[in-house]
Design an enzyme around this catalytic site. Structure first.
Site, PDB file in Angstrom:
ATOM      1  N   LYS A  34       0.597  -1.152  -0.304  1.00  0.00           N
ATOM      2  CA  LYS A  34       0.818   0.213   0.099  1.00  0.00           C
ATOM      3  C   LYS A  34       0.786   1.195   0.045  1.00  0.00           C
ATOM      4  O   LYS A  34       2.185   1.459  -0.039  1.00  0.00           O
ATOM      5  CB  LYS A  34      -0.901  -0.016   1.087  1.00  0.00           C
ATOM      6  CG  LYS A  34      -0.412   0.451   2.413  1.00  0.00           C
ATOM      7  CD  LYS A  34      -1.167  -0.146   4.157  1.00  0.00           C
ATOM      8  CE  LYS A  34      -0.618   0.478   5.192  1.00  0.00           C
ATOM      9  NZ  LYS A  34      -1.068   0.226   6.201  1.00  0.00           N
ATOM     10  N   ARG A 128      -9.772   0.726  15.446  1.00  0.00           N
ATOM     11  CA  ARG A 128      -9.907   1.133  14.159  1.00  0.00           C
ATOM     12  C   ARG A 128     -10.887   0.537  13.629  1.00  0.00           C
ATOM     13  O   ARG A 128     -12.073   0.367  13.865  1.00  0.00           O
ATOM     14  CB  ARG A 128      -8.822   1.528  14.117  1.00  0.00           C
ATOM     15  CG  ARG A 128      -8.972   2.459  12.686  1.00  0.00           C
ATOM     16  CD  ARG A 128      -6.574   2.325  11.937  1.00  0.00           C
ATOM     17  NE  ARG A 128      -6.219   0.887  11.852  1.00  0.00           N
ATOM     18  CZ  ARG A 128      -5.262   0.919  11.273  1.00  0.00           C
ATOM     19  NH1 ARG A 128      -4.753   2.083  11.328  1.00  0.00           N
ATOM     20  NH2 ARG A 128      -4.714  -0.440  10.912  1.00  0.00           N
ATOM     21  N   TYR A 249      15.977  30.821   5.858  1.00  0.00           N
ATOM     22  CA  TYR A 249      14.445  32.313   6.373  1.00  0.00           C
ATOM     23  C   TYR A 249      15.012  32.046   7.964  1.00  0.00           C
ATOM     24  O   TYR A 249      15.310  31.233   8.494  1.00  0.00           O
ATOM     25  CB  TYR A 249      13.295  31.075   5.780  1.00  0.00           C
ATOM     26  CG  TYR A 249      13.100  31.402   3.979  1.00  0.00           C
ATOM     27  CD1 TYR A 249      13.314  32.627   3.192  1.00  0.00           C
ATOM     28  CD2 TYR A 249      12.978  29.938   3.466  1.00  0.00           C
ATOM     29  CE1 TYR A 249      12.649  32.766   2.290  1.00  0.00           C
ATOM     30  CE2 TYR A 249      13.230  29.965   2.538  1.00  0.00           C
ATOM     31  CZ  TYR A 249      12.711  31.557   1.481  1.00  0.00           C
ATOM     32  OH  TYR A 249      12.570  31.404   0.191  1.00  0.00           O
ATOM     33  N   MET A 297      12.010  25.243   0.321  1.00  0.00           N
ATOM     34  CA  MET A 297      11.135  24.159  -0.963  1.00  0.00           C
ATOM     35  C   MET A 297      11.788  23.209  -1.435  1.00  0.00           C
ATOM     36  O   MET A 297      11.385  22.306  -1.054  1.00  0.00           O
ATOM     37  CB  MET A 297      10.110  25.119  -0.930  1.00  0.00           C
ATOM     38  CG  MET A 297       9.297  23.760  -2.001  1.00  0.00           C
ATOM     39  SD  MET A 297       8.043  25.111  -3.233  1.00  0.00           S
ATOM     40  CE  MET A 297       6.715  25.957  -1.930  1.00  0.00           C
TER      41      MET A 297
END
Length: 357
Positions: A34, A128, A249, A297
């Protein structure tokens, strides 16, 4: 080498599968692929496991199962999060098994005339998905009367990676007591990766996920797992920074002395989390280099004052270089998470390259 890539060692994944199958004994290992194989690539991983003899696979969503089937994966493919009415036709078309865990879902399938292969999920303490154990017989009878192909009964462990936790034995006992009268011909599966080593009984199937990829949720144990993923990038620029100057930054890092930094092509858009800022380290030419300043980023900065390096040199964010290794678990600890999330967070824009097929 590409500017930024994940190298995936399929040979390591096949090794881990063989190791887990030995420990699982008579229980057949299910290839959990998955979330794009925990970020490693669902199809390449599943194909490697199939070549190794794996005949059971599991994913979370129906579209993941379709992708595997279209790629040539045979055997059973189980949809562990279940399915909605809009997906029922795909279950039939692509011969997918689905988990059922609510009466509403069963009613939806009956109303749609779908009697796909199913695994019944009971909740033994995870709280769950799943039916309460006392509902199993009623659910089984409903499915049987409607003509469903009932493949198995399953549950999920809450604390299998915490040896000695009282819930392990409680869940194990409750599961097998509940399924005792349903064992003829039904698959039973209870265990995740850690459970293969901490449970007394495994049933007929075992569902290791993270250990297939070489990460160990039982760090105190010695298990011969081989990490499969290395996350690598390159240096974009080498430049001086002088005492008292700030980096990146917000200037969260101020140079305490004259230093040399390397700007590297990896940032939070690639899966190199901003939470690692000023705390992580990387490998440059076999030496550890601290990350400095806020991670951006697309870029990060590392201190290479003590290392001879140049533009284009390889940088390892986690993985091995010249005999030294940074584990994904190290990044996870800094981030306050688990290595599962580190793997799954690697962006699709990061090229995957496969070796050891």
């Amino acid at each position: 080498m590409k500017t930024l890539l994940c190298e995936i060692d399929l040979g390591a994944i096949r090794h881990n599968y063989r190791l887990l199958q030995r420990h699982a004994g008579a229980a057949r290992v299910v290839g959990i692929v998955k979330a794009d194989g925990y970020g490693h690539g669902d199809v390449p991983v599943a194909m490697a496991l199939q070549r190794e003899g794996c005949s059971h696979f599991a994913v979370a969503r129906v579209h993941e199962g379709i992708k595997l089937r279209q790629a040539g994966i045979e055997g059973e493919i189980l949809i562990m999060s279940g399915s909605f009415p809009s997906e029922f036709s795909a279950l039939r078309e692509f011969n997918l098994s689905t988990v059922v865990y609510t009466e509403e879902n069963i009613e939806e399938m009956i109303s749609a005339g779908i009697t796909a292969p199913v695994h019944i999920k009971i909740d033994t303490g995870m709280n769950r998905l799943g039916f309460r154990p006392q509902k199993l017989e009623q659910v089984y009878q409903t499915l049987q009367r409607a003509g469903f192909d009932i493949k198995g009964v399953m549950t999920h462990m809450a604390s299998a990676d915490e040896p000695g936790a009282s819930s392990i034995q409680q869940q194990e006992d409750l599961f097998f007591q509940t399924t005792d009268s349903f064992r003829n011909g039904l698959q039973e599966h209870i265990t995740n990766s850690a459970g293969i080593f901490t449970l007394g009984k495994l049933g007929t199937l075992a569902r290791p996920g993270i250990m297939l990829y070489g990460a160990n949720p039982l760090p105190e144990s010695s298990i011969d797992l081989r990490p499969a993923m290395s996350f690598k990038t390159r240096i974009l620029q080498v430049k001086p920074v002088y005492k008292g100057e700030g980096i990146s930054y917000g200037h969260t890092y101020i140079a305490k002395k004259d230093m040399t930094i390397a700007v590297i092509a990896a940032g939070y858009a690639d899966g190199y989390s901003r939470l690692l800022s000023n705390r992580a380290r990387v490998l440059v030419n076999g030496e550890l280099a601290p990350q400095v300043g806020r991670i951006c980023m697309d870029m990060s900065m590392v201190d290479i004052t003590h290392i001879s390096a140049k533009r284009g040199d390889e940088v390892v964010l986690f993985g091995e270089q010249q005999g030294r290794r940074i584990y994904a678990a190290e990044l996870a600890e800094i981030m306050g998470t688990i290595d599962y999330e580190v793997f799954c967070s690697i962006s699709p824009r990061v090229k995957r390259m496969y070796t050891g097929s």
